[in-house]
Design a protein around this motif. Structure first.
Motif, PDB file in Angstrom:
ATOM      1  N   SER A   1      42.791  37.107  42.622  1.00 59.70           N
ATOM      2  CA  SER A   1      41.695  36.224  42.179  1.00 59.70           C
ATOM      3  C   SER A   1      40.680  36.702  42.835  1.00 59.70           C
TER       4      SER A   1
ATOM      5  N   TYR B   1      39.207  39.885  37.868  1.00 62.37           N
ATOM      6  CA  TYR B   1      39.735  38.558  37.560  1.00 62.37           C
ATOM      7  C   TYR B   1      38.557  37.638  36.989  1.00 62.37           C
TER       8      TYR B   1
ATOM      9  N   PRO C   1      48.054  38.207  39.190  1.00 63.37           N
ATOM     10  CA  PRO C   1      46.632  38.756  39.473  1.00 63.37           C
ATOM     11  C   PRO C   1      46.095  38.278  40.827  1.00 63.37           C
TER      12      PRO C   1
ATOM     13  N   ILE D   1      42.302  43.846  36.480  1.00 67.38           N
ATOM     14  CA  ILE D   1      43.374  43.152  36.175  1.00 67.38           C
ATOM     15  C   ILE D   1      44.121  43.886  35.259  1.00 67.38           C
TER      16      ILE D   1
END
Length: 1453
Positions: A51, A56, A49, A40
């Protein structure tokens, strides 16, 4: 830096702005980067971002863990840096170490480590292998992430915690190779550059330049980032920056490592709230001080003295602040009684020097250079420190480089604990007149105490200026106090929003009258009123009501305000029971604070006195007016003024019984509390090192403090002092006795880690004084034994504390109470305790320190101090009771032949080879006079009993009389025809007696007229006079091996000892009853009347050069060429214990039988003895040679023992002890012998340059090989055998070459090689000698050696002959160990060789890798040693053998 916000549920949201200051608490993530698309980034956070990525999941883990730790911000390198911005990236990389360092938590996420989610401790055996192989340990950036944060926690792929940096310390050390001290937070600058670079050697980074950039924080340097420059270029720039800063960094480290007093400066953290003079107060006085400091007044010391409470310290702070702001403050030292380091002078000069280096830029390098030149300066005398670290650096400044005048502030000198130190400091401070280009002005304050007044009276009036503070006109002082009260009460009025008329002019004037000239009263009153907050007016009324009369002494008013403050601390709303409890608690806490010998913080105080911290805080909450209670509770509590201590402990001043503290009872309470906390905490290996060879220097102060908290250190240091002050009566099996029986060694160990060994000795001596006057015979015996134990074993454990349980216990006598009490604490890997002497002998202690032999020694008149003069041109003063070196000063190349104290011990006189007599101040080490006039070496000196005269005798055949006060020559006494050997003033001081090598007579001289009045004698014309008795009635003479004692008045020979070993030195006891002589290795005491031998003192390793009795006759000191001085108890008879099987002389050879069951020993007494090596017991004496034995060896079957001595070799039957063969034929001494592996032949090497081969069965000489055939240029020595029965190898060592050759049993030389010195060449980082190995048959070079003797690598290659030997101390020892095999050695032989064996190296018993195990005391250091598996045998100069069993293969850490 930017931070990522986290809510209480562990959800992260937005980034903060790029912050510079006011950064909140945050957690930080340490991880390994995956592919860029998986992480990220800063940009991802802006757009949202993904996931579903590994990056993440890491981010989510960090946020949730931070939330659990109640942190609201996190920092993650992937997303908190905008990597598209080169400026931001460069700043981040250069700042990253600090960012990790400031993090509250660092979470290490390890995706390649998996657990079952259970207890990580229980499942460690499952995940530890994964942990050790984790990729995280291979990456470059994670190095600083491991070292920078104080809290590092490790988590597996599922977020389960594995442990923290401290709990996993062992694993981290083993995985990374990083020092434990570094892992524990020791400043990285203390580790060598090479070591820090080695931590990163195997680590990798994605970008090659990052391998260098990731080390910026490790070295605390900054360089621009140039991606694309390549790794080599990046490292080149990194190393250039390291080299550039290393000098200044090392100097800073050097200064910071010095033991200076951090609370000494006027602006120290502890003194930040202490006031300076208010504007318009002390105007005239400050003007006078500034005029003196800035003007041309030749008086360089300004002594401001006054009664307690008159404001001296406030004035000193004001002066210090003024010149600090002007950059002219050199340094300041504010003494404080009971203030730890600032309560004594131990760190005075070091603290001044450190401040000089920091406050005067031009002086920094000079001070650092002085420290480097004298690496031992911290342990030297105050005088040496002052000259080397202060005067000498200042003298190198010039007026152009800096200001011409600096101010040194010394406040409250009267609060320095030792009067002797006060006298020394005043003397040293007066020496600033020696500076020429730079003037150091000294502003000094104190109470007008007698020792200070007396010392100033000895300084010429033009050397200092004094000002009596309490003699200032009362009206001027009252005006200043008025301004002080007006200002402070006005501030209270504004803060509390009181009426503008409060308190009013009349009340302030009345308060001025109550103060009676004491600023401390006014300051205490203002603090008391201010702390009342909204009740400030009420508190003012309390003061006014409590002082109804102003017609009493100022001290009474101070007492009244102290009473008022204490009464206010107890609420009137409490019930009677609550009040009683509160008074009791108040007395306990305040009584402890004023009775403590060094201040403690609230936490440590609470633990020590067993009062909950909250109770301490609440009790002290109302006492800020009399106590300095820091907000930071890790800082110590202090009194605002020492007068409160005087008040609380004096019943006549503290008249309220509810507050009175009985000092003796309080000391007893503290004794109980100290013993209790020590009993709970102290234990063996308190620092958890598990290495008995660890030195104090190897362990950081941080680690010591972690295991020995301040309250425990306080208890260890001061419990016996409290016991003394309590005047308690001790008893057997009481509290003190039981504590010592369980924890004596633990207590000594703790003091060692604290580097307070001298304190332990003084404490035990004090305890000994207490027990000898009490009814506690068992305790007294225990303490006496402990005293002997500590003095004897001090050198064993002073630098290596855990040797208390090894060396100290092992080598203490069998009857030692301490040894018997603590024998269970000997490490388990020591299988057999050595055979030691039964009881303590006369040796009290051995003094080691001089780098050469001591030429002269002398006791002070009170027998408490011993002075020594050594060939290293040093003069040392030793505390005779403790062995502590109290003073050292260096002479400039002047050899001292005799040394003597004046009768009052103030002057030390030296007779020198440079024809002078030098008189020194014994307290400061400063020279008073250098008396010149003799035309040859001065050998003897003597003071008159009143100390006014000193006489000197010289090789110029004259005696001179000198006036000690003026240093002038009074008379030259001529009449002797040879050098003067001894002189003495008989009682009355009217006469002087002298004797000379002219052997004619003793001459008596009238010291007033300087004329010869009488001749006594003549004595034996063949004897040299050596020494008089102290009363001048006896004379000892020496002629070769004969010593005589004569009655001078009658001329009679009272006693004669013949055939005595040559004596270097002779002394007669003070009572005239005993004579001692020092000879080779021994000191012998004789009874003069009977002529009987009274005592033999053994222990020196070579000639005894000097012996002297203490004036009280209780001690004897001997100096030797072995560089030691030994102190002996002259009152006890402890003759040497000689066992039936002990040798009578130096043991020079010992060897084991092949099966290890027998040991043979040979000695300079010419005898050979057999021992049972299993139990260490002597079995039989085999016989002897006509001279001492040089070598011996067992036959391979163990049935015969061959010995080489004189010019022969003897073969002994081991079973019967009979001599079977005597092999004769060599023309000179036989040095070495060796059996062939089949035992049929014996080879012998002699200094006659021959090798002989003998038939063992018949004794016939089979072959002789003469050295001339091999161009030998020196005698042969050192033999070696091969691994078969066909060949034997011999080694020759000489200054020219090293020759070794290989001979078969038929006497035919098959191969031999010479090692020839070649050119000196450069090899890596050292210059060494190159040696060629030459085959003499072909003249071809077959191998070589390159290096220096301390690190030898020898390689010889010729056909099937290969030998390699490395890492040996000397070339000859390497060659001795070489074994030439004609075929591979048997596997069992290799196995035997590979087993770890104990060895002896540098006064230590070590393992094969020279890891230190057991330190060897002086008398147990071997003349030879032998090892068989776990058994180590030491041979000694005394004729003894010591057997030890050391199980290296089992439990040595």
């Amino acid at each position: 830096m930017r931070l990522l916000k986290v809510d209480k549920n562990g959800e992260f949201s937005t980034l903060t702005d790029d912050r510079v200051g006011d950064i909140p608490s945050y957690a930080i993530l340490s991880h390994t980067w995956g592919e860029d698309f998986e992480e990220i980034s800063f940009k991802d956070l802006k757009i949202g971002p993904r996931s579903d990525t590994a990056g993440y999941r890491k981010l989510k883990f960090c946020a949730q863990q931070a939330a659990r730790d109640e942190l609201r911000y996190i920092w993650v390198d992937t997303c908190c840096i905008d990597r598209s911005n080169n400026t931001e990236l460069s700043e981040a990389i250069n700042s990253m170490f600090r960012w990790y360092q400031r993090a509250v938590r660092c979470y290490v996420y390890l995706p390649d480590v998996h657990t079952d989610g259970g207890d990580s401790n229980n499942s460690m055996q499952l995940w530890e292998p994964q942990f050790r192989k984790s990729r995280w340990f291979t990456r470059g950036w994670t190095l600083q992430e491991l070292l920078a944060p104080s809290s590092v926690e490790f988590f597996d792929a599922s977020g389960h915690k594995l442990g923290d940096k401290r709990g996993l310390e062992r694993q981290l050390h083993e995985i990374t190779g990083i020092s434990v001290q570094a892992l524990r937070g020791t400043a990285l600058s203390k580790f060598p550059v090479s070591e820090r670079l080695s931590w990163a050697e195997t680590r990798q980074t994605k970008r090659e330049e990052d391998k260098a950039y990731s080390l910026l924080g490790i070295f605390n340097i900054h360089i621009p980032l140039i991606y694309g420059e390549g790794m080599n270029s990046a490292f080149k720039r990194l190393k250039e920056e390291i080299d550039k800063n290393s000098s200044s960094i090392q100097d800073t480290i050097l200064l910071n490592s010095l033991p200076y007093a951090v609370d000494a400066p006027f602006d120290s953290y502890q003194r930040q709230h202490e006031p300076v003079c208010l504007t318009d107060t002390r105007v005239n006085l400050l003007k006078e001080i500034y005029s003196w400091a800035d003007g041309k007044d030749e008086r360089l010391i300004f002594w401001l003295h006054g009664l307690a409470g008159t404001g001296k310290s406030t004035i000193a702070r004001t002066v210090a602040r003024n010149y600090f702001d002007k950059k002219r403050l050199a340094a300041s030292f504010f003494f404080s009684r009971g203030g730890g380091d600032v309560s004594n002078a131990d760190k005075f000069v070091i603290s001044i020097a450190v401040q000089l280096a920091r406050n005067i830029p031009h002086l920094h390098q000079h001070v650092c250079d002085a420290i480097k030149e004298r690496s031992d300066i911290v342990s030297r005398t105050l005088r040496d420190q002052w000259h080397e670290l202060v005067l000498r650096p200042l003298s190198k400044l010039n007026r152009k480089a800096s200001s011409s005048s600096y101010i040194l502030i010394v406040d409250a000198l009267d609060e320095c604990a030792k009067e002797s130190d006060i006298r020394v400091l005043i003397h040293l401070l007066s020496e600033d007149r020696l500076l020429s280009d730079v003037r150091l002005r000294i502003f000094l304050t104190s109470r007008p105490e007698l020792p200070i007044r007396c010392r100033f009276s000895q300084i010429r009036l033009e050397g200092y200026r004094d000002f009596v503070l309490h003699n200032i006109s009362p009206s001027i002082v009252d005006d200043d106090i008025y301004l002080f009260l007006h200002y402070n009460l006005g501030a209270i009025r504004q803060e509390r929003h009181l009426n503008a008329s409060w308190p009013g002019e009349t009340i302030i004037r009345y308060l001025v009258k109550i103060a009676s000239g004491l600023f401390i009263w006014a300051a205490t009153a203002c603090r008391f009123i201010s702390e009342g907050k909204r009740f400030a007016p009420k508190r003012l009324d309390m003061i006014l009501r409590g002082n109804t009369s102003a017609l009493t002494a100022p001290e009474k008013h101070l007492d009244e305000i102290y009473n008022t403050v204490l009464r206010q601390a107890i609420s009137s709303e409490y019930t009677d029971d609550e009040k009683e409890e509160s008074y009791l608690l108040l007395r306990q806490i305040l009584g402890s604070i004023v009775t403590l010998l060094s201040p403690l913080c609230i936490s440590s105080l609470s633990t020590l006195i067993r009062v909950p911290r909250e109770d301490v805080n609440q009790t002290l909450d109302e006492l800020h007016s009399i106590l300095d209670i820091p907000r930071d509770q890790s800082q110590p509590l202090r009194l605002h003024h020492p007068s409160f201590r005087d008040f609380l402990l004096n019943k006549e001043r503290c008249t309220d019984t509810r507050f009175q503290v009985e000092e003796r009872k309080m000391h007893q309470t503290l004794v109980d509390q100290c013993i209790e906390i020590m009993s709970k905490v102290l234990k063996q290996d308190i620092c958890g090192l598990d290495d008995f060879g660890t030195s104090v220097e190897d362990v950081s102060n941080t680690h010591v403090q972690l295991n020995l908290p301040h309250e425990v250190q306080y208890a260890c240091l001061y419990w016996i002092q409290h016991l003394e002050k309590s005047e308690a009566k001790l008893r057997d099996d009481g509290q003190v006795h039981k504590f010592l029986q369980e924890h004596l060694l633990h207590w000594l160990e703790a003091l060692n880690w604290m580097q307070k060994v001298s304190g332990a000795i003084y404490a035990i001596n004090a305890l000994r004084s207490i027990t000898t006057t009490g009814d506690c015979p068992q305790l007294s015996a225990f303490v006496h034994d402990a005293q002997r134990f500590v003095l004897y074993c001090r050198s064993a454990f002073e630098k290596n504390p855990l040797q208390l349980y090894c060396s100290a216990l092992l080598f203490a006598p069998q009857k030692s109470i301490v040894r018997r009490q603590f024998k269970t604490q000997v490490p388990r890997w020591i299988g057999r305790l050595p055979n030691v002497r039964r009881d303590w002998n006369a040796l009290l202690q051995t003094l080691e320190g001089p780098r050469g032999a001591s030429y002269a020694i002398s006791f002070s008149s009170d027998s408490k101090v011993l002075a020594s003069a050594s060939e290293d041109h040093s003069i040392r003063l030793w505390d005779a009771a403790t062995g502590v070196e109290s003073l050292l000063f260096q002479l400039n190349g002047d050899a001292v032949m005799a040394i003597s104290f004046s009768p009052d011990d103030r002057i030390l006189a030296l007779a020198t080879a440079f024809r002078t007599v030098r008189l020194w101040d014994a307290a400061t080490g400063l020279e008073r006079y250098n008396l010149r006039g003799h035309q040859a070496r001065v050998d003897v000196i003597a003071f008159s009993s009143d100390g006014k005269l000193i006489a000197s005798g010289s090789r110029d055949k004259t005696v001179k009389l000198w006036d000690v006060i003026t240093g002038t020559e009074l008379h030259t006494l001529r009449g002797h025809e040879d050098q003067i050997t001894t002189i003495v003033f008989p009682p009355g001081d009217k006469l002087l007696a002298s004797a000379s090598k002219d052997k004619s007579a003793v001459k008596l001289w009238d010291v007033t007229a300087g004329t010869e009045i009488k001749t006594r004698g003549a004595f034996d014309q063949y004897s040299d006079p050596v020494t008089f008795s102290s009363d001048g009635k006896l004379l000892a003479t020496r002629a070769g091996r004969t010593i005589s004692v004569w009655d001078i008045n009658r001329g009679d020979e009272l006693q004669r000892w013949q055939d005595h070993e040559m004596a270097n030195s002779i002394a007669i006891s003070p009572d005239g009853k005993m004579l001692v002589s020092g000879s080779f290795e021994t000191v012998t005491m004789w009874h003069i009347a009977s002529g009987g031998e009274q005592q033999i003192f053994e222990g020196h390793k070579t000639w005894v050069s000097h012996v002297v009795f203490s004036p009280d006759g209780k001690m004897l000191a001997s100096a030797s060429n072995d560089k030691t001085i030994k102190l002996w108890d002259a009152m006890i008879d402890t003759r040497r214990e000689i066992g039936d099987v002990d040798h009578k002389g130096w043991v020079n050879v010992i060897t084991f039988s092949p099966d290890g069951k027998l040991l043979a020993s040979a000695s300079h007494d010419n005898t050979v003895k057999l021992w049972d090596a299993v139990v260490g017991v002597g079995k039989k004496m085999l016989g002897s040679h006509d001279a001492w034995i040089n070598d011996m060896t067992f036959s391979p079957d163990g049935k015969l023992l061959a010995t080489a001595g004189d010019k022969s070799v003897k073969l002994w039957d081991i079973v019967t002890g009979d001599e079977q063969q005597k092999l004769e034929g060599h023309e000179e001494w036989v040095n070495n012998i060796a059996f062939s592996p089949d035992g049929k032949l014996l080879a012998s090497i002699s200094i006659d340059k021959t090798i002989k081969l003998w038939n063992v069965v018949t004794g016939a000489e089979q072959q002789t090989v003469k050295g001339v055939e091999f161009r030998l240029e020196s005698p042969l020595s050192h033999s070696l055998t091969t691994g078969d029965s066909t060949h034997v190898t011999f080694v020759n060592e000489s200054h020219v070459d090293v020759l070794f050759f290989w001979i078969d049993m038929k006497g035919i030389s098959k191969h031999y090689w010479t090692i020839e010195p070649g050119l000196e060449i450069m090899q890596q980082t050292y210059v060494g000698h190159f040696w060629r190995f030459v085959n003499s048959n072909t003249n071809q070079t077959i191998g070589g050696y390159c290096g220096i003797p301390e690190h030898v690598d020898v390689i010889i290659q010729d056909e099937d002959v290969v030998a390699v030997e490395g890492n040996r101390q000397y070339l000859q020892s390497a060659i001795r160990r070489l074994n030439f095999w004609s075929s591979p050695p048997p596997s069992d032989a290799l196995g035997e060789e590979s087993r770890p064996r104990p060895a002896v190296y540098d006064n230590w018993i070590t393992d094969d890798s020279q890891k230190r195990l057991i330190w060897l005391p002086d008398e147990y250091r071997p003349t030879c040693s032998a090892t068989n598996l776990n058994t180590l045998v030491l041979g000694h100069a005394s004729g003894r053998l010591t057997f030890l069993e050391i199980k290296l293969s089992t439990a040595v850490p």
